[in-house]
Design a protein around this motif. Structure first.
Motif, short mmCIF file in Angstrom:
data_model
loop_
_atom_site.label_atom_id
_atom_site.label_comp_id
_atom_site.label_asym_id
_atom_site.label_seq_id
_atom_site.Cartn_x
_atom_site.Cartn_y
_atom_site.Cartn_z
N VAL A 1 0.84 -1.12 -0.04
CA VAL A 1 0.16 -0.04 0.02
C VAL A 1 0.89 1.35 0.07
O VAL A 1 1.44 1.84 0.97
CB VAL A 1 -0.88 0.02 1.26
CG1 VAL A 1 -1.80 1.25 1.15
CG2 VAL A 1 -1.90 -1.09 1.20
N GLU A 2 1.19 1.80 -1.25
CA GLU A 2 2.00 2.83 -1.17
C GLU A 2 1.15 4.36 -1.38
O GLU A 2 1.81 5.50 -1.24
CB GLU A 2 2.99 2.83 -2.58
CG GLU A 2 3.91 1.53 -2.59
CD GLU A 2 4.68 1.37 -3.81
OE1 GLU A 2 4.02 1.74 -4.62
OE2 GLU A 2 5.79 0.87 -3.53
N GLN A 3 -0.02 4.16 -1.69
CA GLN A 3 -1.07 5.06 -1.88
C GLN A 3 -2.23 5.16 -0.79
O GLN A 3 -2.22 4.16 0.17
CB GLN A 3 -1.61 5.24 -3.19
CG GLN A 3 -0.66 5.53 -4.26
CD GLN A 3 -1.08 5.67 -5.57
OE1 GLN A 3 -1.63 6.89 -5.84
NE2 GLN A 3 -0.91 4.82 -6.65
N ALA A 4 -2.90 6.09 -0.72
CA ALA A 4 -4.17 6.04 0.18
C ALA A 4 -4.97 4.63 -0.26
O ALA A 4 -5.18 4.33 -1.22
CB ALA A 4 -5.04 7.49 0.26
N PRO A 5 -5.49 4.03 0.98
CA PRO A 5 -6.34 2.96 0.46
C PRO A 5 -7.50 3.18 -0.36
O PRO A 5 -7.99 2.33 -1.16
CB PRO A 5 -6.83 2.59 1.99
CG PRO A 5 -5.91 2.87 2.79
CD PRO A 5 -5.34 4.42 2.25
N GLU A 6 -8.13 4.49 -0.47
CA GLU A 6 -9.22 4.84 -1.15
C GLU A 6 -8.98 4.45 -2.55
O GLU A 6 -9.80 4.20 -3.68
CB GLU A 6 -9.60 6.32 -0.73
CG GLU A 6 -10.21 6.48 0.43
CD GLU A 6 -9.14 6.71 1.31
OE1 GLU A 6 -8.03 6.53 1.44
OE2 GLU A 6 -9.69 7.42 2.42
N VAL A 7 -7.57 4.73 -2.95
CA VAL A 7 -7.15 4.77 -4.39
C VAL A 7 -7.33 3.33 -4.91
O VAL A 7 -7.63 3.19 -5.97
CB VAL A 7 -5.77 5.21 -4.35
CG1 VAL A 7 -5.16 4.83 -6.05
CG2 VAL A 7 -5.58 6.74 -4.15
N TYR A 8 -7.11 2.30 -4.02
CA TYR A 8 -7.04 0.95 -4.46
C TYR A 8 -8.51 0.58 -4.65
O TYR A 8 -8.65 -0.28 -5.61
CB TYR A 8 -6.21 0.28 -3.65
CG TYR A 8 -4.77 0.23 -3.48
CD1 TYR A 8 -3.78 -0.14 -4.50
CD2 TYR A 8 -4.21 1.13 -2.37
CE1 TYR A 8 -2.61 0.30 -4.19
CE2 TYR A 8 -2.95 1.49 -2.31
CZ TYR A 8 -2.23 1.05 -3.53
OH TYR A 8 -0.87 1.57 -3.31
N LEU A 9 -9.37 0.84 -3.72
CA LEU A 9 -10.82 0.67 -3.77
C LEU A 9 -11.29 1.34 -5.19
O LEU A 9 -12.14 0.81 -5.76
CB LEU A 9 -11.36 1.03 -2.60
CG LEU A 9 -13.02 0.74 -2.59
CD1 LEU A 9 -13.35 -0.78 -2.50
CD2 LEU A 9 -13.68 1.32 -1.47
N HIS A 10 -10.95 2.36 -5.46
CA HIS A 10 -11.37 3.17 -6.46
C HIS A 10 -11.09 2.37 -7.82
O HIS A 10 -11.75 2.42 -8.89
CB HIS A 10 -10.86 4.79 -6.60
CG HIS A 10 -11.19 4.85 -7.80
ND1 HIS A 10 -12.16 5.79 -8.21
CD2 HIS A 10 -10.40 5.58 -8.84
CE1 HIS A 10 -12.15 6.19 -9.44
NE2 HIS A 10 -10.89 6.34 -9.98
N ARG A 11 -10.04 2.01 -7.94
CA ARG A 11 -9.16 1.08 -9.08
C ARG A 11 -10.08 -0.24 -9.16
O ARG A 11 -10.51 -0.56 -10.37
CB ARG A 11 -7.73 0.93 -8.66
CG ARG A 11 -6.94 2.13 -8.88
CD ARG A 11 -5.66 1.87 -8.85
NE ARG A 11 -4.80 3.03 -8.84
CZ ARG A 11 -3.43 3.09 -8.61
NH1 ARG A 11 -2.61 2.14 -8.17
NH2 ARG A 11 -3.00 4.33 -8.77
N ALA A 12 -10.39 -0.91 -8.05
CA ALA A 12 -11.21 -2.07 -7.99
C ALA A 12 -12.40 -1.79 -8.48
O ALA A 12 -13.12 -2.48 -9.50
CB ALA A 12 -11.26 -2.74 -6.74
N GLU A 13 -13.26 -0.67 -8.11
CA GLU A 13 -14.52 -0.23 -8.72
C GLU A 13 -14.42 0.00 -9.95
O GLU A 13 -15.33 -0.25 -10.77
CB GLU A 13 -15.11 0.79 -7.78
CG GLU A 13 -15.46 0.30 -6.30
CD GLU A 13 -15.96 1.17 -5.28
OE1 GLU A 13 -15.75 2.47 -5.61
OE2 GLU A 13 -16.76 0.83 -4.37
#
Length: 554
Positions: A255-267
């Motif tokens: 996790v190198e960025q805010a967790p929100e970024v990864y959820l946004h990418r998955a969505e």
């Protein structure tokens, strides 16, 4: 520091705080005793200072702590504290018992208030981390748990954040009501947890997420099993209910960025699953760029209509027997101020998934009707065809809108041909037939576009008020050498003749195909070999120069 963070900090350090407060409260009580004693006794007002440790005990330890401290305070300032230290006169028992009772009352009330605040605070803390209906951890809990992955996977392999969503929400709610969504989500989460998914998070309506951190092989095996796992029905009110699901996921090493970024990418990956007609897809950066461009283009479409950036090119259709130019198809273009000239493929598909398609189609109809009037005055008397979408056919007011435009410009419907794709008819055939019947009664010509690419409309073809069938270019381009294409084209032409419907071949790009079609019973042709789409300001000049006849007819 924000209040929620303060409360969270207090909750996490509650035991330490209580351990530190015990000696502090006892010390305060002792200091009050000494203050009262050395100021002359209980007859002075200094005894009220005892409310401080009582209230403090109530705040930290609640009702029980407040009562316990009140009793201890009552004893300290009771039989062991004289009324007057100098004279040595002691208190009457009723006097200090009454004071103790008042202390207990204050301690219990303040303790009860503290208990209510603590309970409410815990409820708020729980709500900030859990969904109240499914009782599953929410996206805030997911973000907190993802912070532990900052140093990377336990195994050193990739970490996967997968998002699973129920796709047929409206269908389920219309049949079973709102409760079915939460129930189905709970069952889906339980099934995932029992089959290898660790912590499951309810991140959105009818959507759960999970972090897979068990190594590449285990993660891949879990993803491979998902499609089978999610096809199992759920049970609602003792009824087996099928749920349509889609899955999007993103892979990362740490996790190198805010967790929100990864959820946004998955969505973002999730949103493309339906468009790609697959069960699951992974995120890639190009996907996000394309999505952003699509949304940006949609946001600019209304402005494009108002600023007259949308325009039409017209592609002629010719009669294969006489060579007469018998019609022209209106093909939309967008003269974008920054992107240049855009074809429909750049924006129409996305617009058809939004309410903007109603505005675009109404604009196209209006422009075609106006163009017909202009051409009529110039001596160009041919119908103009306009493409309409599935959403138009399902719009209850669409026939009235189309007929209103005819009345507004005083144009007969026979000069406007409405092209509807075969796929658009399949969505709701009965509604489509009803809409097309109303349009046909207004004298609009109806054309079935892309004929041959589907099959469901064949059983309804006799009920459609179609005057023209357009054979899909995927078959025309393979003529005359592909026997399969030959059979399909011949069958379509024969079927149309028996039903009294004309046929047009689209996508004619070579002389060989053109000559072959002239030898068949196909009525009309359209394609680049005949003419590329012509800008609207040049079409009438081209038509008049041709004398209304295709020049290559020999």
């Amino acid at each position: 520091m924000e209040a929620p963070k303060v409360l969270d900090w207090v909750e996490r350090h509650k035991i330490i705080i209580r351990r530190l407060m015990i000696p502090l409260i006892i010390t305060l009580a002792a200091l009050v005793y000494l203050l009262v004693f050395f100021t002359g006794g209980i007859k002075y007002v200094y005894s009220h200072s005892m409310y401080i440790p009582i209230l403090l005990a109530s705040l930290v330890f609640g009702t029980k702590g407040g009562i316990a401290m009140a009793i201890m305070a009552g004893i300290i300032l009771g039989p062991f504290m004289p009324i007057d230290v100098v004279s040595g006169e002691m208190q009457e028992t009723a006097n200090w018992l009454y004071r103790m009772g008042f202390f207990v009352l204050i301690g219990s009330l303040s303790g009860f208030a503290s208990d209510c605040v603590i309970k409410y605070t815990k409820r708020l803390h729980w709500l900030s981390n859990y969904n109240p209906t499914t009782k599953l951890p929410n996206r805030h809990a997911l973000f907190k748990d993802m912070e532990r992955l900052e140093k990377g996977s336990k195994t050193g392999d990739e970490i996967i954040l997968a998002v699973v969503a129920i796709d047929n929400i409206l269908e389920l709610k219309s049949v079973f009501g709102f409760g079915v969504i939460d129930d189905a989500t709970r069952q889906m989460a339980r099934r995932l947890a029992l089959n290898g998914g660790d912590d499951i998070y309810h991140t959105d309506s009818a959507q759960v997420a999970m972090v897979l951190d068990k190594g590449d092989i285990t993660n891949k095996r879990f993803l491979d099993n998902l499609s089978v796992l999610l096809k199992e029905a759920v049970t609602y009110n003792d009824i087996s209910v099928h749920i349509e699901t889609r899955v999007g996921y993103v892979s990362f090493n740490r996790v190198e960025q805010a967790p929100e970024v990864y959820l946004h990418r998955a969505e973002a990956a999730l949103s493309l699953v339906q468009e790609k007609s697959v069960d699951m897809t992974a995120f890639n950066p190009a996907m996000a760029t394309q999505k952003e461009a699509n949304i940006s283009i949609l946001g600019e479409l209304q402005t494009a209509i108002n600023d007259e950036q949308l325009l039409f090119y017209y592609q002629p259709k010719i009669d294969l027997r006489t060579g007469d130019i018998c019609s022209a198809e209106a093909l939309l273009r967008w003269q974008h101020p920054r992107r240049g000239l855009l074809t429909p493929g750049s924006f129409i598909a996305r617009a058809e998934q939004s309410t903007l398609i109603q505005t675009i189609t109404e604009f196209a109809l209006r422009e075609a009707i106006k163009q017909h009037k202009v051409w009529s005055m110039q001596g160009v008397e041919i119908p103009i065809s306009v493409n309409i979408s599935t959403r138009n056919l399902l719009h209850p007011q669409f026939p009235q809108i189309a007929m209103r435009l005819l009345r507004e410009y005083k144009v007969d419907g026979k000069w406007i041909e409405l092209e509807v794709t075969e796929g658009a008819l399949v969505v709701d055939m009965e509604q489509a037939i009803d809409t097309l019947m109303q349009l046909a009664e207004a004298n609009f010509s109806i054309s079935i576009d892309d004929f041959g690419t589907g099959y469901s409309s064949l059983q309804y073809l006799h009920r459609l008020p179609a005057s023209l069938i357009k054979i899909d270019q995927s078959f025309i381009k393979r003529l005359p050498h592909d026997k399969g294409a030959v059979y399909i084209v011949d069958a379509a032409v024969t079927l149309a003749q028996k039903m009294g419907v004309k046929t047009i071949a689209e996508g004619v790009e070579t002389l060989e195909v053109y000559d072959y079609l002239r030898q068949t019973d196909c009525d009309m042709a359209q394609g680049y070999f005949i003419s590329k789409p012509i800008p609207q300001d040049r079409f009438s000049r081209w038509f008049l120069n041709q004398n209304g006849t295709y020049a290559s007819l020999g």
